[in-house]
Design a protein around this motif. Sequence first.
Motif, PDB file in Angstrom:
ATOM      1  N   GLY A  62       0.837  -1.190   0.000  1.00 46.05           N
ATOM      2  CA  GLY A  62       0.000   0.000   0.000  1.00 46.05           C
ATOM      3  C   GLY A  62       0.867   1.233   0.000  1.00 46.05           C
ATOM      4  O   GLY A  62       2.066   1.169  -0.287  1.00 46.05           O
ATOM      5  N   SER A  63       0.251   2.353   0.339  1.00 49.12           N
ATOM      6  CA  SER A  63       0.982   3.610   0.297  1.00 49.12           C
ATOM      7  C   SER A  63       0.509   4.539   1.402  1.00 49.12           C
ATOM      8  O   SER A  63      -0.688   4.617   1.693  1.00 49.12           O
ATOM      9  N   GLU A  77      -4.311   9.242  -6.821  1.00 48.29           N
ATOM     10  CA  GLU A  77      -3.740   8.269  -5.889  1.00 48.29           C
ATOM     11  C   GLU A  77      -4.415   6.909  -6.053  1.00 48.29           C
ATOM     12  O   GLU A  77      -3.754   5.866  -6.046  1.00 48.29           O
ATOM     13  N   ILE A  78      -5.720   6.916  -6.209  1.00 44.92           N
ATOM     14  CA  ILE A  78      -6.451   5.660  -6.414  1.00 44.92           C
ATOM     15  C   ILE A  78      -5.969   4.975  -7.687  1.00 44.92           C
ATOM     16  O   ILE A  78      -5.710   3.760  -7.704  1.00 44.92           O
ATOM     17  N   ALA A  79      -5.830   5.739  -8.763  1.00 51.21           N
ATOM     18  CA  ALA A  79      -5.412   5.161 -10.038  1.00 51.21           C
ATOM     19  C   ALA A  79      -4.029   4.532  -9.934  1.00 51.21           C
ATOM     20  O   ALA A  79      -3.789   3.444 -10.482  1.00 51.21           O
ATOM     21  N   TYR A  80      -3.105   5.192  -9.223  1.00 48.85           N
ATOM     22  CA  TYR A  80      -1.749   4.659  -9.077  1.00 48.85           C
ATOM     23  C   TYR A  80      -1.787   3.342  -8.297  1.00 48.85           C
ATOM     24  O   TYR A  80      -1.172   2.346  -8.699  1.00 48.85           O
ATOM     25  N   LEU A  81      -2.516   3.328  -7.193  1.00 47.39           N
ATOM     26  CA  LEU A  81      -2.597   2.119  -6.376  1.00 47.39           C
ATOM     27  C   LEU A  81      -3.221   0.968  -7.156  1.00 47.39           C
ATOM     28  O   LEU A  81      -2.769  -0.178  -7.058  1.00 47.39           O
ATOM     29  N   GLN A  82      -4.244   1.256  -7.921  1.00 46.36           N
ATOM     30  CA  GLN A  82      -4.869   0.199  -8.718  1.00 46.36           C
ATOM     31  C   GLN A  82      -3.890  -0.370  -9.740  1.00 46.36           C
ATOM     32  O   GLN A  82      -3.837  -1.587  -9.948  1.00 46.36           O
ATOM     33  N   THR A  83      -3.105   0.477 -10.358  1.00 51.32           N
ATOM     34  CA  THR A  83      -2.172   0.028 -11.382  1.00 51.32           C
ATOM     35  C   THR A  83      -1.087  -0.867 -10.796  1.00 51.32           C
ATOM     36  O   THR A  83      -0.723  -1.892 -11.393  1.00 51.32           O
ATOM     37  N   ILE A  84      -0.548  -0.510  -9.632  1.00 48.52           N
ATOM     38  CA  ILE A  84       0.538  -1.308  -9.053  1.00 48.52           C
ATOM     39  C   ILE A  84       0.015  -2.491  -8.240  1.00 48.52           C
ATOM     40  O   ILE A  84       0.800  -3.297  -7.740  1.00 48.52           O
ATOM     41  N   GLY A  85      -1.311  -2.595  -8.096  1.00 48.43           N
ATOM     42  CA  GLY A  85      -1.894  -3.734  -7.392  1.00 48.43           C
ATOM     43  C   GLY A  85      -1.848  -3.636  -5.885  1.00 48.43           C
ATOM     44  O   GLY A  85      -1.864  -4.667  -5.204  1.00 48.43           O
ATOM     45  N   ALA A  86      -1.818  -2.424  -5.374  1.00 46.50           N
ATOM     46  CA  ALA A  86      -1.772  -2.231  -3.918  1.00 46.50           C
ATOM     47  C   ALA A  86      -3.168  -2.353  -3.325  1.00 46.50           C
ATOM     48  O   ALA A  86      -4.151  -1.893  -3.908  1.00 46.50           O
ATOM     49  N   LYS A  87      -3.224  -2.937  -2.156  1.00 48.05           N
ATOM     50  CA  LYS A  87      -4.514  -3.189  -1.507  1.00 48.05           C
ATOM     51  C   LYS A  87      -4.894  -2.107  -0.505  1.00 48.05           C
ATOM     52  O   LYS A  87      -6.072  -1.928  -0.200  1.00 48.05           O
ATOM     53  N   TYR A  88      -3.887  -1.374   0.009  1.00 50.66           N
ATOM     54  CA  TYR A  88      -4.142  -0.449   1.115  1.00 50.66           C
ATOM     55  C   TYR A  88      -3.706   0.976   0.785  1.00 50.66           C
ATOM     56  O   TYR A  88      -2.675   1.191   0.140  1.00 50.66           O
ATOM     57  N   ALA A  89      -4.484   1.937   1.275  1.00 50.44           N
ATOM     58  CA  ALA A  89      -4.129   3.351   1.286  1.00 50.44           C
ATOM     59  C   ALA A  89      -4.179   3.804   2.741  1.00 50.44           C
ATOM     60  O   ALA A  89      -5.156   3.523   3.445  1.00 50.44           O
ATOM     61  N   ILE A  90      -3.138   4.482   3.194  1.00 45.09           N
ATOM     62  CA  ILE A  90      -3.018   4.795   4.608  1.00 45.09           C
ATOM     63  C   ILE A  90      -2.733   6.270   4.824  1.00 45.09           C
ATOM     64  O   ILE A  90      -1.823   6.827   4.195  1.00 45.09           O
ATOM     65  N   PHE A 118     -12.280   4.893  -1.469  1.00 49.09           N
ATOM     66  CA  PHE A 118     -11.308   3.815  -1.669  1.00 49.09           C
ATOM     67  C   PHE A 118     -12.017   2.471  -1.782  1.00 49.09           C
ATOM     68  O   PHE A 118     -11.655   1.645  -2.625  1.00 49.09           O
ATOM     69  N   ARG A 119     -13.004   2.246  -0.962  1.00 52.69           N
ATOM     70  CA  ARG A 119     -13.716   0.963  -1.002  1.00 52.69           C
ATOM     71  C   ARG A 119     -14.369   0.753  -2.368  1.00 52.69           C
ATOM     72  O   ARG A 119     -14.339  -0.369  -2.912  1.00 52.69           O
ATOM     73  N   GLU A 120     -14.939   1.798  -2.933  1.00 53.53           N
ATOM     74  CA  GLU A 120     -15.540   1.705  -4.262  1.00 53.53           C
ATOM     75  C   GLU A 120     -14.509   1.288  -5.308  1.00 53.53           C
ATOM     76  O   GLU A 120     -14.852   0.653  -6.313  1.00 53.53           O
ATOM     77  N   ALA A 121     -13.236   1.654  -5.039  1.00 53.33           N
ATOM     78  CA  ALA A 121     -12.150   1.345  -5.977  1.00 53.33           C
ATOM     79  C   ALA A 121     -11.457   0.023  -5.657  1.00 53.33           C
ATOM     80  O   ALA A 121     -10.468  -0.325  -6.301  1.00 53.33           O
ATOM     81  N   GLY A 122     -11.955  -0.694  -4.659  1.00 49.86           N
ATOM     82  CA  GLY A 122     -11.369  -1.976  -4.292  1.00 49.86           C
ATOM     83  C   GLY A 122     -10.135  -1.859  -3.416  1.00 49.86           C
ATOM     84  O   GLY A 122      -9.331  -2.797  -3.344  1.00 49.86           O
ATOM     85  N   ILE A 123      -9.983  -0.733  -2.743  1.00 52.10           N
ATOM     86  CA  ILE A 123      -8.822  -0.466  -1.884  1.00 52.10           C
ATOM     87  C   ILE A 123      -9.319  -0.233  -0.466  1.00 52.10           C
ATOM     88  O   ILE A 123     -10.391   0.345  -0.254  1.00 52.10           O
TER      89      ILE A 123
END
Length: 256
Positions: A62-63, A77-90, A118-123
Amino acid sequence: MKRMGIGLQLYTVRDATAEDFEGTLRKIAAMGYEGVEFAGYGGIKAEAMRDLLQELNLKAIGSHIGLQLLEERLDEEIAYLQTIGAKYAICPWLPADARDTEAWRGHLVKFEEYGKRFREAGITFAYHNHDFEFEVEIDGQIVFDALYERIDPQYLQVEMDIGWVQYSGVDPLAYIAKYAGRLPLLHLKDFRAGEKGKQIDTVELGRGDLPLVPIIQAASEASVEWLIVEQDVCANPPLESVAESMEWMKNNYLNQ
């Protein structure tokens, strides 16, 4: 004991990543770390970061995303996390002028909003503590507890920094147990401290005051997914410090 992943918070090696982000990730992977938690991306495009992590067999845990970025660049930020496959945003930190009771009332509302996005985005959205969350109250309840009591777990999970929990005078083992099932991420660090409020040193794992082996056992029982090594300030070169901490993890956890 349930097997948990071993990650590194990249803030620990911020000087090294500022000079050579890719080379630093290669060194971290070679040490045996299984995942990384970001604190900035060094200007690397998301697709390139994804490919590099896949090459190195490193998980994007995550990040850490600062308050200003959450407010102003949430979609990016959501788009970056989705691309790299991260599960968490903190959310990792609040500035000193945003920590009084009234400010926290506002944060409770905003954090729930971020958590929904974030939840809507799967994070999964989480909050990382320091010590100040134990020093302010809302309606007679310390902020750390109010935060998680007033926001639904589906919108906010716990990233517990166990070093700061102990420094705040709270029993780390009791607090891990208290948040079992809502605690996917545990920041594992060691402190060597005097009296509260005095100078403290963050040190390599095994060199400080925390009961790390019981903490790891408690984390396993609490269904923690990732143990994330973090050292705020390193007396030695940071890459040497995180290598030493990884050796401690191998000797006291991975190889047990």
